[in-house]
Enzyme design. Structure first.
Site, PDB file in Angstrom:
ATOM      1  N   ASP A   1       1.034  -1.275   0.016  1.00 31.85           N
ATOM      2  CA  ASP A   1       0.018   0.134   0.048  1.00 31.85           C
ATOM      3  C   ASP A   1       1.003   1.237  -0.032  1.00 31.85           C
ATOM      4  O   ASP A   1       1.882   1.260   0.310  1.00 31.85           O
ATOM      5  CB  ASP A   1      -0.966  -0.044   1.202  1.00 31.85           C
ATOM      6  CG  ASP A   1      -2.043  -0.810   1.294  1.00 31.85           C
ATOM      7  OD1 ASP A   1      -1.970  -1.965   0.135  1.00 31.85           O
ATOM      8  OD2 ASP A   1      -3.079  -0.907   2.057  1.00 31.85           O
TER       9      ASP A   1
ATOM     10  N   HIS B   1       3.595  -2.156   3.111  1.00 37.75           N
ATOM     11  CA  HIS B   1       3.736  -0.901   2.629  1.00 37.75           C
ATOM     12  C   HIS B   1       4.977  -0.706   1.966  1.00 37.75           C
ATOM     13  O   HIS B   1       6.204  -1.025   2.531  1.00 37.75           O
ATOM     14  CB  HIS B   1       3.581   0.046   3.823  1.00 37.75           C
ATOM     15  CG  HIS B   1       2.337   0.232   4.387  1.00 37.75           C
ATOM     16  ND1 HIS B   1       2.169  -0.701   5.366  1.00 37.75           N
ATOM     17  CD2 HIS B   1       1.129   0.696   4.277  1.00 37.75           C
ATOM     18  CE1 HIS B   1       0.573  -0.807   5.902  1.00 37.75           C
ATOM     19  NE2 HIS B   1       0.056   0.442   5.095  1.00 37.75           N
TER      20      HIS B   1
END
Ligand code: NI
Length: 460
Positions: A272, A416
């Site tokens: 993400d 991430h």
């Protein structure tokens, strides 16, 4: 009176005898029908089973009659030309087996004629598929076997010839015949010299353990592939001796098949908040490890790194929407929700060439109006089942431990790619999960190839 009685008893006696006779007749008729049924008995069943390779299945047909049984296997691959070739070879082998069988089985046969035609994969990698088709029949003490070997080029569906394998096929043929003759008892070697290699050029397979097996007439010969390295064409060397193992190749192929994750343990790595300047380094690792992932990108970040989006798509990854500016979408006016989702969608579609089917709401925060918007857009909400909180630490080992420790079959793992320590952890995460037998797939593959608009997905 006496006559009257006789008259009365006579028809009763006849009726009784008639009944017995009728009953016997019906029983005989039933027995005859039953006998005809037994003699003409025939049943056929087909089952499809998995092979070691997820994209290839085996179809086995069992035919049974009163005095014979036949079991025929064929392979079903994604290549129609190869399938057709295999069906033809199996048909030919079956016909030869039928012709050579000692007798047509009848009700008076002493033995049952049993035939088995089997298809076995000895090698499948880098678009090369080697198959052994073997036929066997047994009738009492008598048995006969036949074997056909083929190696198919998956790119065109045609069988490879020995000449296709070697730089100098003529020079090689001589070396090769000499080698075979050395391997065989002297009486067989003489016979072999008579066999034209040209006729047998297709009759070979490559095996998983690095052998080259040839069928020359009735003789089967095995040679170590490594003895012929110098003779091989360089482009073939790459295809046969590539260091990458088959398991590492699988995830890419897996994305073509909807039911892969029903049959194999799968996990989906998701990244993400990118793309960032860390993302190209992550893509290097993923390419080296041959792992496809799903990126949930911010529209605003995608706009700043268009080349990274393009590269990710070209290397087999999927791009999902993570809103335009990482806004918490819960309890926001519909117009703002629409802006965040739609502007990111438009940017991703422009850069990747495809409208994203997947959307991950920032912070995993959504409400009914977000889901309604996604449904209207034809998008699914993708959440996660493993959260290593990689943003919370720079300790690489801790990230690895948290990401792998909770992973199970069907997990969506949240990471991430705006954190350097996460990118540092990825190789170990992959190796750990791979050792435990997991295959890496994109989110869509995890759920059978497609997801439903307006639905939420956490775990398969
Ligand atoms: Ni986020």
């Amino acid at each position: 009176m006496g006559e009257k009685q006789a008259e009365q008893q006579e028809p009763r006696k006849l009726t009784f005898r008639g009944k017995i006779f009728g009953l016997m007749f019906i029983i005989c008729l039933l027995l005859a029908v039953l006998l005809i049924q037994v003699v003409n008995y025939y049943s056929q069943t087909t089952v499809e089973t998995a092979t070691d390779y997820p994209e290839i299945t085996q179809k086995t047909t069992v035919e049974k009659s009163f005095r014979s049984s036949r079991e025929t296997s064929i392979l079903v691959t994604p290549n129609a030309a190869i399938n057709q070739n295999i069906v033809q070879l199996v048909h030919d082998v079956t016909q030869r087996a039928i012709e050579s069988a000692p007798t047509k089985p009848s009700i008076f046969s002493r033995f049952k004629l049993e035939q088995t035609i089997d298809c076995r994969i000895t090698y499948f990698r880098e678009n090369i598929l080697s198959v052994v088709i073997s036929a066997r029949w047994q009738y009492g003490e008598l048995t006969q076997t036949e074997q056909v070997l083929r190696t198919f080029d998956f790119t065109n569906g045609q069988p490879l010839m020995t000449a296709d394998l070697f730089k100098n096929s003529l020079g090689f043929t001589q070396t090769f015949l000499a080698d075979i003759n050395r391997k065989l008892p002297s009486d067989q070697a003489t016979d072999l010299a008579q066999i034209s290699l040209a006729e047998n050029q297709q009759n070979f397979v490559i095996t998983r353990d690095g052998f080259w097996k040839l069928q020359l007439g009735k003789t089967e010969v095995s040679l170590s592939l490594s003895d012929y390295l110098k003779a091989f064409k360089p482009e073939l060397l790459v295809r046969v001796f590539d260091e990458q193992s088959q398991t590492e190749k699988l995830p890419e192929l897996a994305t073509q098949r909807g039911d892969f994750c029903q049959k194999n343990p799968c996990v989906a790595l998701t990244f993400d908040d990118g793309p960032t300047e860390q993302t190209p380094r992550l893509l290097d690792i993923l390419r080296q490890q041959r792992v496809p992932v799903t990126f949930f990108v911010l529209g605003s970040a995608a706009e700043r790194h268009p080349e990274t989006i393009e590269r990710a798509v070209n290397e087999g990854h999927r791009i999902g929407n993570h809103s335009w500016s990482h806004l918490n979408l819960r309890h926001k006016p519909a117009g703002q929700v629409a802006f965040e989702i739609d502007r990111a969608n438009q940017t991703i579609e422009r850069l990747s060439g495809e409208a994203p089917r997947l959307m991950r709401p920032p912070y995993g925060a959504y409400d009914q109006s977000v889901l309604n918007k996604l449904r209207a857009n034809g998008q699914a909400a993708i959440l996660w089942s493993v959260d290593p909180r990689d943003w919370d630490t720079t300790d690489v080992n801790l990230v690895v431990e948290r990401a792998t420790g909770a992973a199970t079959n069907g997990s969506i793992i949240l990471l991430h790619d705006n954190h350097a320590s996460t990118v540092d952890a990825v190789e170990s995460i992959i190796q750990d999960l791979r050792t435990r037998g997991f295959y890496f797939v994109t989110v869509e593959t995890l759920f059978g190839g497609s997801v439903e608009a307006g639905e939420r997905y956490f775990h398969n």
